[in-house]
Design an enzyme around this catalytic site. Sequence first.
Site, PDB file in Angstrom:
ATOM      1  N   ARG A   1      -1.783  39.087 -21.962  1.00 10.19           N
ATOM      2  CA  ARG A   1      -2.282  38.837 -20.596  1.00 10.19           C
ATOM      3  C   ARG A   1      -3.740  38.365 -20.643  1.00 10.19           C
ATOM      4  NH1 ARG A   1       1.104  38.961 -15.947  1.00 10.19           N
ATOM      5  NH2 ARG A   1      -0.524  39.984 -14.745  1.00 10.19           N
TER       6      ARG A   1
ATOM      7  N   ARG B   1      -4.705  29.548 -19.362  1.00  7.54           N
ATOM      8  CA  ARG B   1      -4.643  28.947 -18.015  1.00  7.54           C
ATOM      9  C   ARG B   1      -5.997  28.342 -17.620  1.00  7.54           C
ATOM     10  NH1 ARG B   1      -1.395  34.032 -15.393  1.00  7.54           N
ATOM     11  NH2 ARG B   1       0.731  33.263 -15.589  1.00  7.54           N
TER      12      ARG B   1
ATOM     13  N   THR C   1      -3.713  34.493 -12.813  1.00 10.30           N
ATOM     14  CA  THR C   1      -2.572  33.703 -12.313  1.00 10.30           C
ATOM     15  C   THR C   1      -2.949  32.289 -11.861  1.00 10.30           C
ATOM     16  OG1 THR C   1      -1.651  35.795 -11.533  1.00 10.30           O
ATOM     17  CG2 THR C   1      -0.606  33.791 -10.719  1.00 10.30           C
TER      18      THR C   1
ATOM     19  N   HIS D   1       4.337  32.419 -18.359  1.00 10.87           N
ATOM     20  CA  HIS D   1       4.567  33.745 -17.801  1.00 10.87           C
ATOM     21  C   HIS D   1       4.375  34.753 -18.920  1.00 10.87           C
ATOM     22  CE1 HIS D   1       6.371  37.332 -16.167  1.00 10.87           C
ATOM     23  NE2 HIS D   1       7.038  37.431 -17.309  1.00 10.87           N
TER      24      HIS D   1
ATOM     25  N   LYS E   1       6.294  27.791 -19.561  1.00 12.41           N
ATOM     26  CA  LYS E   1       6.997  27.203 -18.419  1.00 12.41           C
ATOM     27  C   LYS E   1       7.176  25.687 -18.613  1.00 12.41           C
ATOM     28  CE  LYS E   1       5.239  30.763 -15.229  1.00 12.41           C
ATOM     29  NZ  LYS E   1       4.422  31.049 -14.010  1.00 12.41           N
TER      30      LYS E   1
ATOM     31  N   ASN F   1       1.070  27.033 -13.768  1.00 11.96           N
ATOM     32  CA  ASN F   1       0.118  27.788 -14.585  1.00 11.96           C
ATOM     33  C   ASN F   1       0.589  28.022 -16.022  1.00 11.96           C
ATOM     34  OD1 ASN F   1       2.042  29.708 -14.051  1.00 11.96           O
ATOM     35  ND2 ASN F   1       0.707  31.085 -12.903  1.00 11.96           N
TER      36      ASN F   1
END
Length: 216
Positions: free
Chosen positions: A134, A151, A140, A174, A29, A171
């Site tokens: 993930r 993160r 998140t 994605h 991001k 964060n």
Amino acid sequence: MCAFLSTHGKKIKDMASESSKERTFVIIKPDGVQRSLIGEVIKRFERVGLKLVGLRFEVPEAGKIEEHYTLDPKWKENVGTKAIESYKKKGQQPPSEDPIEIGNLVVERLKKYMTSGPVVLMAWQGAHSVELIRKLVGGTEPRSSDVGTIRGDYVLDSYMMADTDDRAIRNLIHASGSVEEATQELALWFGEEELVNYKLVQEGILYDVNLDGILE
Ligand code: GDP
Ligand code: MG
């Protein structure tokens, strides 16, 4: 015995070569790019054994971000419900009691965030790529995501700060949440011709059943 082994071996081989084709979709991001974390993120996915099969750098259009987050028609309602619960847990009054309305608000914040600068769009391939990425990315909310995850290690934002300032949580990344989500997101962001089918030399040691061809 030999026949059993070879039949058994073949089955495993087929399974391994099928699994090794699983693909997932990742966005670094705007904050990830601004924090100079492109190399760090790519390094983490590479070193686990995954293969980069698609890559683009651009400032996304707001409409594309809306499409991305509404590929799952239930997403707005789910996020809205989750956000309302989290407002209440903090003892705050949510801006609305309607999950869809809150979902719309979250999408608007995400559009502003995700179009604020360039992002890196990536397709990664390998066994369990959706689940592994993930795991490496972490939960998140950076404040509560595990130590050792991207993160958790590289940013500090929280729902509390984001909600107070009426903005999306920063964060960094994605990553698709399921194989089905990955298939839809890859189709939204990449043309078939942008994804490259090729072999990495290291795939022999990751997936080959017999490990032949190493010894001279
Ligand atoms: P991810 O798959 O870990 O990125 O999480 P989701 O798909 O559930 O959410 C996507 C984005 O929606 C997040 O990056 C947040 O910006 C936002 N979001 C998700 N859940 C919440 C929530 O409970 N509260 C708020 N304020 N935003 C949320
Ligand atoms: Mg998600």
